[in-house]
Design a protein around this motif. Structure first.
Motif, PDB file in Angstrom:
ATOM      1  N   GLU A   1      -3.076 -12.452   5.633  1.00 23.67           N
ATOM      2  CA  GLU A   1      -2.595 -11.209   6.245  1.00 23.67           C
ATOM      3  C   GLU A   1      -3.695 -10.167   6.423  1.00 23.67           C
ATOM      4  OE1 GLU A   1       2.039 -11.379   4.663  1.00 23.67           O
ATOM      5  OE2 GLU A   1       0.715  -9.770   3.992  1.00 23.67           O
ATOM      6  N   ALA A   2      -4.701 -10.213   5.548  1.00 19.74           N
ATOM      7  CA  ALA A   2      -5.715  -9.158   5.561  1.00 19.74           C
ATOM      8  C   ALA A   2      -6.588  -9.201   6.813  1.00 19.74           C
ATOM      9  CB  ALA A   2      -6.595  -9.264   4.317  1.00 19.74           C
ATOM     10  N   PHE A   3      -6.715 -10.388   7.400  1.00 22.50           N
ATOM     11  CA  PHE A   3      -7.600 -10.537   8.559  1.00 22.50           C
ATOM     12  C   PHE A   3      -6.796 -10.585   9.851  1.00 22.50           C
ATOM     13  CE2 PHE A   3      -9.954 -12.199   5.020  1.00 22.50           C
ATOM     14  CZ  PHE A   3     -11.238 -11.739   5.241  1.00 22.50           C
ATOM     15  N   GLU A   4      -7.376 -10.047  10.924  1.00 25.11           N
ATOM     16  CA  GLU A   4      -6.832 -10.294  12.258  1.00 25.11           C
ATOM     17  C   GLU A   4      -7.163 -11.740  12.604  1.00 25.11           C
ATOM     18  OE1 GLU A   4      -5.304  -7.893  13.983  1.00 25.11           O
ATOM     19  OE2 GLU A   4      -5.739  -6.326  12.513  1.00 25.11           O
TER      20      GLU A   4
ATOM     21  N   TYR B   1      -3.347 -17.442  -1.622  1.00 26.68           N
ATOM     22  CA  TYR B   1      -2.587 -16.205  -1.769  1.00 26.68           C
ATOM     23  C   TYR B   1      -2.256 -15.660  -0.383  1.00 26.68           C
ATOM     24  CZ  TYR B   1      -1.690 -11.428  -3.497  1.00 26.68           C
ATOM     25  OH  TYR B   1      -1.132 -10.212  -3.798  1.00 26.68           O
TER      26      TYR B   1
ATOM     27  N   GLU C   1      -5.271  -6.254  -4.069  1.00 28.73           N
ATOM     28  CA  GLU C   1      -4.683  -6.601  -2.767  1.00 28.73           C
ATOM     29  C   GLU C   1      -5.052  -5.540  -1.728  1.00 28.73           C
ATOM     30  OE1 GLU C   1      -0.928  -5.689  -1.579  1.00 28.73           O
ATOM     31  OE2 GLU C   1      -0.660  -7.463  -0.326  1.00 28.73           O
TER      32      GLU C   1
ATOM     33  N   HIS D   1       0.247  -2.732   7.073  1.00 28.15           N
ATOM     34  CA  HIS D   1      -0.589  -3.925   7.071  1.00 28.15           C
ATOM     35  C   HIS D   1      -1.891  -3.678   6.307  1.00 28.15           C
ATOM     36  CE1 HIS D   1      -1.671  -7.834   8.602  1.00 28.15           C
ATOM     37  NE2 HIS D   1      -2.870  -7.362   8.903  1.00 28.15           N
ATOM     38  N   ARG D   2      -2.412  -2.465   6.380  1.00 36.70           N
ATOM     39  CA  ARG D   2      -3.661  -2.131   5.686  1.00 36.70           C
ATOM     40  C   ARG D   2      -3.432  -1.866   4.199  1.00 36.70           C
ATOM     41  NH1 ARG D   2      -6.177  -4.016   9.174  1.00 36.70           N
ATOM     42  NH2 ARG D   2      -6.602  -5.286   7.389  1.00 36.70           N
ATOM     43  N   LEU D   3      -2.214  -1.424   3.855  1.00 31.74           N
ATOM     44  CA  LEU D   3      -1.932  -1.022   2.473  1.00 31.74           C
ATOM     45  C   LEU D   3      -1.310  -2.140   1.645  1.00 31.74           C
ATOM     46  CD1 LEU D   3      -0.589   2.583   2.935  1.00 31.74           C
ATOM     47  CD2 LEU D   3      -2.471   1.905   1.438  1.00 31.74           C
TER      48      LEU D   3
ATOM     49  N   LEU E   1      -6.961   6.107   6.336  1.00 29.52           N
ATOM     50  CA  LEU E   1      -6.497   4.818   6.852  1.00 29.52           C
ATOM     51  C   LEU E   1      -6.006   4.938   8.290  1.00 29.52           C
ATOM     52  CD1 LEU E   1      -4.599   3.683   3.659  1.00 29.52           C
ATOM     53  CD2 LEU E   1      -6.621   2.588   4.630  1.00 29.52           C
TER      54      LEU E   1
ATOM     55  N   ALA F   1     -11.402  -6.396   4.718  1.00 29.99           N
ATOM     56  CA  ALA F   1     -11.425  -7.408   5.776  1.00 29.99           C
ATOM     57  C   ALA F   1     -11.874  -6.824   7.120  1.00 29.99           C
ATOM     58  CB  ALA F   1     -10.065  -8.085   5.878  1.00 29.99           C
TER      59      ALA F   1
ATOM     60  N   ASP G   1       1.903  -4.572   0.090  1.00 28.47           N
ATOM     61  CA  ASP G   1       3.291  -4.435  -0.371  1.00 28.47           C
ATOM     62  C   ASP G   1       3.484  -3.425  -1.493  1.00 28.47           C
ATOM     63  OD1 ASP G   1       4.531  -6.097   1.374  1.00 28.47           O
ATOM     64  OD2 ASP G   1       4.250  -7.890   0.165  1.00 28.47           O
ATOM     65  N   TRP G   2       2.397  -2.979  -2.095  1.00 25.12           N
ATOM     66  CA  TRP G   2       2.532  -2.065  -3.230  1.00 25.12           C
ATOM     67  C   TRP G   2       1.637  -0.849  -2.992  1.00 25.12           C
ATOM     68  CZ3 TRP G   2       1.331  -7.359  -4.084  1.00 25.12           C
ATOM     69  CH2 TRP G   2       2.451  -8.149  -4.368  1.00 25.12           C
TER      70      TRP G   2
ATOM     71  N   ARG H   1      -7.362  -5.853   1.794  1.00 33.49           N
ATOM     72  CA  ARG H   1      -6.867  -5.419   3.106  1.00 33.49           C
ATOM     73  C   ARG H   1      -7.783  -4.367   3.728  1.00 33.49           C
ATOM     74  NH1 ARG H   1      -1.483  -6.759   4.423  1.00 33.49           N
ATOM     75  NH2 ARG H   1      -0.463  -7.985   2.803  1.00 33.49           N
ATOM     76  N   LEU H   2      -8.419  -3.551   2.897  1.00 33.49           N
ATOM     77  CA  LEU H   2      -9.364  -2.563   3.406  1.00 33.49           C
ATOM     78  C   LEU H   2     -10.698  -3.198   3.774  1.00 33.49           C
ATOM     79  CD1 LEU H   2      -8.581   0.246   0.837  1.00 33.49           C
ATOM     80  CD2 LEU H   2      -8.148   0.341   3.292  1.00 33.49           C
TER      81      LEU H   2
ATOM     82  N   HIS I   1       7.861 -14.498   0.003  1.00 35.61           N
ATOM     83  CA  HIS I   1       6.853 -13.556   0.503  1.00 35.61           C
ATOM     84  C   HIS I   1       5.847 -13.238  -0.598  1.00 35.61           C
ATOM     85  CE1 HIS I   1       5.198 -10.461   3.047  1.00 35.61           C
ATOM     86  NE2 HIS I   1       5.261  -9.617   2.048  1.00 35.61           N
ATOM     87  N   HIS I   2       6.340 -12.782  -1.711  1.00 35.98           N
ATOM     88  CA  HIS I   2       5.530 -12.507  -2.900  1.00 35.98           C
ATOM     89  C   HIS I   2       6.447 -12.750  -4.088  1.00 35.98           C
ATOM     90  CE1 HIS I   2       1.703 -10.838  -1.709  1.00 35.98           C
ATOM     91  NE2 HIS I   2       2.243  -9.925  -0.940  1.00 35.98           N
ATOM     92  N   GLY I   3       5.859 -12.917  -5.269  1.00 36.65           N
ATOM     93  CA  GLY I   3       6.687 -12.929  -6.466  1.00 36.65           C
ATOM     94  C   GLY I   3       7.055 -11.508  -6.873  1.00 36.65           C
ATOM     95  N   GLY I   4       7.894 -11.419  -7.896  1.00 37.13           N
ATOM     96  CA  GLY I   4       8.156 -10.123  -8.524  1.00 37.13           C
ATOM     97  C   GLY I   4       9.273  -9.316  -7.908  1.00 37.13           C
ATOM     98  N   ASP I   5      10.027  -9.895  -6.959  1.00 34.75           N
ATOM     99  CA  ASP I   5      11.063  -9.093  -6.304  1.00 34.75           C
ATOM    100  C   ASP I   5      12.413  -9.306  -7.001  1.00 34.75           C
ATOM    101  OD1 ASP I   5      12.530  -7.492  -4.686  1.00 34.75           O
ATOM    102  OD2 ASP I   5      12.091  -8.571  -2.828  1.00 34.75           O
TER     103      ASP I   5
ATOM    104  N   ASP J   1       8.605  -1.665  -7.615  1.00 35.93           N
ATOM    105  CA  ASP J   1       9.792  -2.278  -7.034  1.00 35.93           C
ATOM    106  C   ASP J   1       9.984  -1.816  -5.583  1.00 35.93           C
ATOM    107  OD1 ASP J   1      12.501  -3.644  -7.739  1.00 35.93           O
ATOM    108  OD2 ASP J   1      13.034  -1.780  -6.708  1.00 35.93           O
ATOM    109  N   ARG J   2      10.225  -2.795  -4.687  1.00 38.26           N
ATOM    110  CA  ARG J   2      10.356  -2.460  -3.267  1.00 38.26           C
ATOM    111  C   ARG J   2      11.582  -1.615  -2.960  1.00 38.26           C
ATOM    112  NH1 ARG J   2       8.475  -8.348  -1.516  1.00 38.26           N
ATOM    113  NH2 ARG J   2       8.081  -8.365  -3.750  1.00 38.26           N
TER     114      ARG J   2
ATOM    115  N   LEU K   1       5.443  -5.187 -11.211  1.00 35.40           N
ATOM    116  CA  LEU K   1       4.990  -4.686  -9.915  1.00 35.40           C
ATOM    117  C   LEU K   1       5.933  -3.589  -9.453  1.00 35.40           C
ATOM    118  CD1 LEU K   1       4.144  -8.120  -8.331  1.00 35.40           C
ATOM    119  CD2 LEU K   1       2.549  -6.216  -8.498  1.00 35.40           C
TER     120      LEU K   1
ATOM    121  N   ILE L   1       1.635 -12.611 -13.855  1.00 35.12           N
ATOM    122  CA  ILE L   1       1.285 -11.454 -14.688  1.00 35.12           C
ATOM    123  C   ILE L   1       1.509 -11.796 -16.153  1.00 35.12           C
ATOM    124  CG2 ILE L   1       1.884  -9.048 -15.208  1.00 35.12           C
ATOM    125  CD1 ILE L   1       2.870  -8.915 -12.206  1.00 35.12           C
TER     126      ILE L   1
END
Lengths: 332, 332
Positions: B108-111, B103, B82, A218-220, A87, B89, A222-223, B86-87, B7-11, A53-54, A51, B33
């Motif tokens: 998070e995707a919804f208000e 997941y 993902e 929030h719309r996009l 967006l 919702a 974490d990646w 988010r788009l 929060h998420h994996g992969g960090d 990297d943040r 993924l 993955i």
């Protein structure tokens, strides 16, 4: 005029379908993308497995903010400045207004956007004004003072000003990236792919107050951008020597194009060295004449007297354009 | 438990900052993955210079639809499943409901999403229900008949059902991609990066009625995915031999992990061969014990008895995990 060519530039597949020829036969002057791309891309191996990297994302945003002169805390990567605008528009929740002659997405991004806005006409109510600087397709450049006056009007009415600086990399003196702050209703869009000539990467930036960036994030998720965007963007924005050289070279290439057009009585207008616009009653037939000779330019459905040219990559491309313009005028 | 890991994996960058070690020292089992990625990526040269080609995008969507068993006209590429959710919702405009154990993005995707929904509880009013199949992180697999029953309830109330099939590539018999139609209120999300082991590409798909895809396209614009996503996605979805081999191999790798965990009294649950979940009161200390030995797993802030393991890539990684679990239990 066929719809694919007036919708956006860069649709070489449609051009080939309509006019024939192999991809290698064509010179694509239908976009405003630097035809001499940043040369480092081929040397960077991308690890697609993990993924994005943040930490690398934060580093890229800081590096890009330095290039823009923006506060790094107010700069966020998005998958292309076009996607960023689409967006943003609904998040701001206001009616959109854009210049009559503007980038197509400026109208599409908003519900019920009002076109034909005159920048210094008296505004009515709270709106989101969007203006590209330099503007696309006419290359009109506005000063920081003009933009600040627009911002003051917008803020007084509870509106927003979005400045689309997708083509601003050569004209840093007019950028307002440094003016974005949590206390201002100003947002700036920047593009990676146009100046660096790597449009396939899909990387842009939104410079905006923190509250707007939080909603956008929030719309996009974490990646927001891909692994190549992180690696290539980081290396390219750090290449200050290439950036300085390109800021010098693009106006020279634009001047060569202007001189060629002038030999055919065509006056290139505007102040953006990444594309040139001409006004001629022959714009539509010229588009077709050039396309028959495998040169793709950018016509406009609702402004049939306009034709936009991207920069020819080199002397050979200039010569091809020279011959094609000569042959087209002889036909016409 | 530190926030980055729940929060998420992969960090891995946060893991290194907290626990030390070079990137090469770590085994990352914190995601779902495939650790044996599709091997063709390195051999494909990406042309980053031009805008992603619209014909190539349509070809990719058709190729992927074939893999999913979906109608190609109802399948659209998005920059990661993902981002797609988010788009989507807010476009559907209904309150969201998701499983209590699901997941993170589903909430998070919804208000104002309502968690803790029991799938077969009596629904109240029009909602957008989202359910992953197999579910993440518990790997629970639902039959097509169960999903169709949920869809019928949702449609009767004017709601929508979104099935997140991000981890469904090994379990094609339960996919409902083929049931998506313009007359149904069913949407399916698919992911490229997980099964093909190329998460950095940011490519996913939304299978949905045309009216939904039109709205989604309006938010994403003309270049929804990058040039590498087009090239790698096209080639990978066409590699039917690799796909068939991987559908066989992943369950074997999962069975080897299950056998290893069982030797420590840990029962892996669920029916998804791309990750395994254990329930143990020692989950939090086990996460830390493994991380001290440079193995990153996925803990859950609100379910401190759960720990999720991705598949070790090979025998050496299995051995490292074996030793680390043994040492951790000896410590504990």
């Amino acid at each position: 005029m066929s719809a694919p060519f007036t919708h956006h530039g860069g649709d070489l597949a449609s051009a080939r379908a309509h006019f024939g020829g192999a991809a290698a036969d064509w010179i694509d002057l239908s976009t405003g993308i630097n035809p001499q791309p940043w040369p480092g891309a081929a040397g960077i191996a991308i690890d697609w497995r993990v993924l994005p990297d943040r930490t690398a994302l934060a580093d890229l945003e800081t590096q890009a903010a330095g290039h823009f002169g923006a506060d790094p805390l107010l700069c966020r990567a998005v998958p292309g400045s076009e996607a960023g605008l689409r967006l943003l528009a609904p998040l701001l929740g206001l009616p959109g207004r854009h210049l009559a002659l503007s980038y197509r997405t400026h109208a599409e991004a908003f519900e019920n956007a009002e076109p034909g806005w005159e920048p210094f006409a008296r505004p009515q109510g709270a709106t989101t004004l969007i203006i590209a600087n330099p503007n696309n397709p006419d290359g009109q450049l506005r000063t920081r003072a003009e933009l600040l006056a627009l911002l003051a009007r917008q803020e007084a009415l509870g509106g927003w000003l979005i400045v689309d600086e997708a083509f601003a990399d050569c004209r840093t003196e007019t950028s307002v990236c440094d003016l974005v702050a949590n206390t201002r209703r100003l947002i700036v869009l920047r593009s990676f792919g146009k100046f660096f000539g790597l449009a396939g990467v899909r990387l842009g930036f939104v410079v905006a107050p923190r509250a707007v960036l939080a909603q956008l994030g929030h719309r996009l998720g974490d990646w927001p951008v891909n692994a190549a965007a992180l690696a290539l963007g980081m290396a390219a924005y750090a290449d200050t020597a290439w950036i300085a050289g390109t800021r010098s070279a693009l106006p020279v290439m634009a001047a060569a194009l202007d001189a060629l057009l002038a030999r055919y009585g065509l006056v290139a207008e505007g102040d953006c060295p990444m594309f040139r616009l001409i006004r001629t009653p022959r714009a539509q037939t010229m588009f077709t004449g050039l396309a028959r000779r495998r040169i793709l330019t950018r016509p406009f459905a609702e402004q049939p007297h306009l034709l936009r040219f991207g920069l020819p990559a080199d002397g050979a491309a200039l010569d091809r354009l020279d011959q094609a313009l000569g042959a087209d005028l002889a036909d016409g």
